[in-house]
Design a protein around this motif. Structure first.
Motif, mmCIF file in Angstrom:
data_model
loop_
_atom_site.group_PDB
_atom_site.id
_atom_site.type_symbol
_atom_site.label_atom_id
_atom_site.label_comp_id
_atom_site.label_asym_id
_atom_site.label_seq_id
_atom_site.Cartn_x
_atom_site.Cartn_y
_atom_site.Cartn_z
ATOM 1 N N PHE A 71 -28.087 51.792 31.467
ATOM 2 C CA PHE A 71 -28.896 52.654 32.334
ATOM 3 C C PHE A 71 -30.353 52.281 32.103
ATOM 4 N N HIS A 72 -31.078 52.052 33.194
ATOM 5 C CA HIS A 72 -32.492 51.666 33.137
ATOM 6 C C HIS A 72 -33.290 52.787 33.784
ATOM 7 N N PHE A 73 -34.140 53.423 32.997
ATOM 8 C CA PHE A 73 -34.930 54.560 33.461
ATOM 9 C C PHE A 73 -36.385 54.169 33.643
ATOM 10 N N ASP A 74 -37.026 54.763 34.617
ATOM 11 C CA ASP A 74 -38.474 54.690 34.766
ATOM 12 C C ASP A 74 -38.950 56.135 34.893
ATOM 13 N N CYS A 75 -39.577 56.635 33.839
ATOM 14 C CA CYS A 75 -39.998 58.039 33.795
ATOM 15 C C CYS A 75 -41.449 58.226 34.210
ATOM 16 N N TYR A 76 -42.059 57.207 34.798
ATOM 17 C CA TYR A 76 -43.476 57.257 35.161
ATOM 18 C C TYR A 76 -43.797 58.422 36.086
ATOM 19 N N ARG A 77 -42.921 58.688 37.056
ATOM 20 C CA ARG A 77 -43.196 59.722 38.054
ATOM 21 C C ARG A 77 -42.736 61.121 37.646
ATOM 22 N N LEU A 78 -42.072 61.239 36.507
ATOM 23 C CA LEU A 78 -41.641 62.576 36.064
ATOM 24 C C LEU A 78 -42.861 63.436 35.756
ATOM 25 N N ARG A 79 -42.824 64.652 36.241
ATOM 26 C CA ARG A 79 -43.938 65.571 36.004
ATOM 27 C C ARG A 79 -43.714 66.454 34.777
ATOM 28 N N SER A 80 -42.447 66.567 34.354
ATOM 29 C CA SER A 80 -42.164 67.440 33.211
ATOM 30 C C SER A 80 -40.818 67.062 32.603
ATOM 31 N N LEU A 81 -40.615 67.515 31.388
ATOM 32 C CA LEU A 81 -39.330 67.333 30.729
ATOM 33 C C LEU A 81 -38.234 68.055 31.508
ATOM 34 N N GLU A 82 -38.566 69.212 32.061
ATOM 35 C CA GLU A 82 -37.583 69.981 32.828
ATOM 36 C C GLU A 82 -37.064 69.184 34.030
ATOM 37 N N GLU A 83 -37.939 68.421 34.658
ATOM 38 C CA GLU A 83 -37.517 67.589 35.789
ATOM 39 C C GLU A 83 -36.479 66.552 35.336
ATOM 40 N N ALA A 84 -36.675 65.984 34.154
ATOM 41 C CA ALA A 84 -35.702 65.036 33.608
ATOM 42 C C ALA A 84 -34.375 65.735 33.306
ATOM 43 N N LEU A 85 -34.455 66.910 32.757
ATOM 44 C CA LEU A 85 -33.235 67.668 32.463
ATOM 45 C C LEU A 85 -32.496 68.032 33.747
ATOM 46 N N ASP A 86 -33.250 68.322 34.810
ATOM 47 C CA ASP A 86 -32.641 68.678 36.105
ATOM 48 C C ASP A 86 -31.823 67.535 36.693
ATOM 49 N N PHE A 87 -32.237 66.294 36.493
ATOM 50 C CA PHE A 87 -31.432 65.197 37.040
ATOM 51 C C PHE A 87 -30.361 64.726 36.058
ATOM 52 N N GLY A 88 -30.237 65.401 34.928
ATOM 53 C CA GLY A 88 -29.129 65.139 34.015
ATOM 54 C C GLY A 88 -29.365 64.034 33.009
ATOM 55 N N ILE A 89 -30.597 63.828 32.602
ATOM 56 C CA ILE A 89 -30.897 62.719 31.694
ATOM 57 C C ILE A 89 -30.122 62.812 30.387
ATOM 58 N N GLU A 90 -29.851 64.022 29.921
ATOM 59 C CA GLU A 90 -29.115 64.166 28.654
ATOM 60 C C GLU A 90 -27.716 63.561 28.738
ATOM 61 N N GLU A 91 -27.075 63.675 29.889
ATOM 62 C CA GLU A 91 -25.740 63.086 30.057
ATOM 63 C C GLU A 91 -25.805 61.571 29.928
ATOM 64 N N TYR A 92 -26.841 60.972 30.497
ATOM 65 C CA TYR A 92 -27.009 59.524 30.365
ATOM 66 C C TYR A 92 -27.243 59.147 28.904
ATOM 67 N N LEU A 93 -28.135 59.866 28.239
ATOM 68 C CA LEU A 93 -28.476 59.558 26.857
ATOM 69 C C LEU A 93 -27.281 59.721 25.927
ATOM 70 N N ASP A 94 -26.365 60.636 26.264
ATOM 71 C CA ASP A 94 -25.178 60.887 25.449
ATOM 72 C C ASP A 94 -23.977 60.047 25.863
ATOM 73 N N SER A 95 -24.156 59.150 26.832
ATOM 74 C CA SER A 95 -23.029 58.390 27.398
ATOM 75 C C SER A 95 -22.485 57.308 26.474
ATOM 76 N N GLY A 96 -23.269 56.894 25.475
ATOM 77 C CA GLY A 96 -22.856 55.796 24.617
ATOM 78 C C GLY A 96 -23.235 54.430 25.176
ATOM 79 N N LYS A 97 -23.697 54.400 26.422
ATOM 80 C CA LYS A 97 -24.146 53.145 27.024
ATOM 81 C C LYS A 97 -25.595 52.897 26.627
#
Length: 136
Positions: A71-97
């Protein structure tokens, strides 16, 4: 580790070192100013890992997936941590990939440790300084 005054021709060797150092770490962050070479380095890393998908910065979609491996992320446009949580970033981070994250600063509080931080500085002479650090 640090690699100073790395030209384009030296990025392949640095990528080999990054792969060795980060092999067991699923999360790699890429820190650097615009134009420092984050996406360029990611393309070289993907090539060395035999990823066949087209590599491009996910600036508008936040995340791209390559060959069901990375998974390749670009967090440049994120305005807040909550916005990242809303799109499910934790699931990606916990995926093992592998998760390669450009502009990780806004999500640092939720990054699983340890992870590999790759800091890239662009020099005036077109070379780069690249610093590798395992964050625990």
């Amino acid at each position: 580790m640090k690699y100073l005054n790395v030209g384009v021709e030296g990025l392949s060797q640095v990528a080999d070192e990054i792969i060795k150092i980060g092999n067991e770490l699923p999360v790699w962050t890429f820190v650097g100013n615009l134009g420092a070479g984050k996406t360029t380095l990611i393309k070289i890393l993907a090539n060395k890992l035999h990823i066949q998908d087209l590599i491009s910065s996910p600036t508008f979609s936040y995340v791209n997936e390559y060959d069901d491996k990375v998974f390749h992320f670009d967090c440049y446009r994120l305005r807040s941590l909550e916005e990242a949580l809303d799109f499910g970033i934790e699931e990606y981070l916990d995926s093992g990939k592998k998760c390669w994250i450009e502009w990780p600063q806004i999500i640092e509080p939720i990054l699983p440790t340890p992870y590999l931080e790759i800091n890239i500085e662009h020099n005036e002479n077109i070379s780069r300084n690249i610093y590798l650090k395992i964050i625990k």
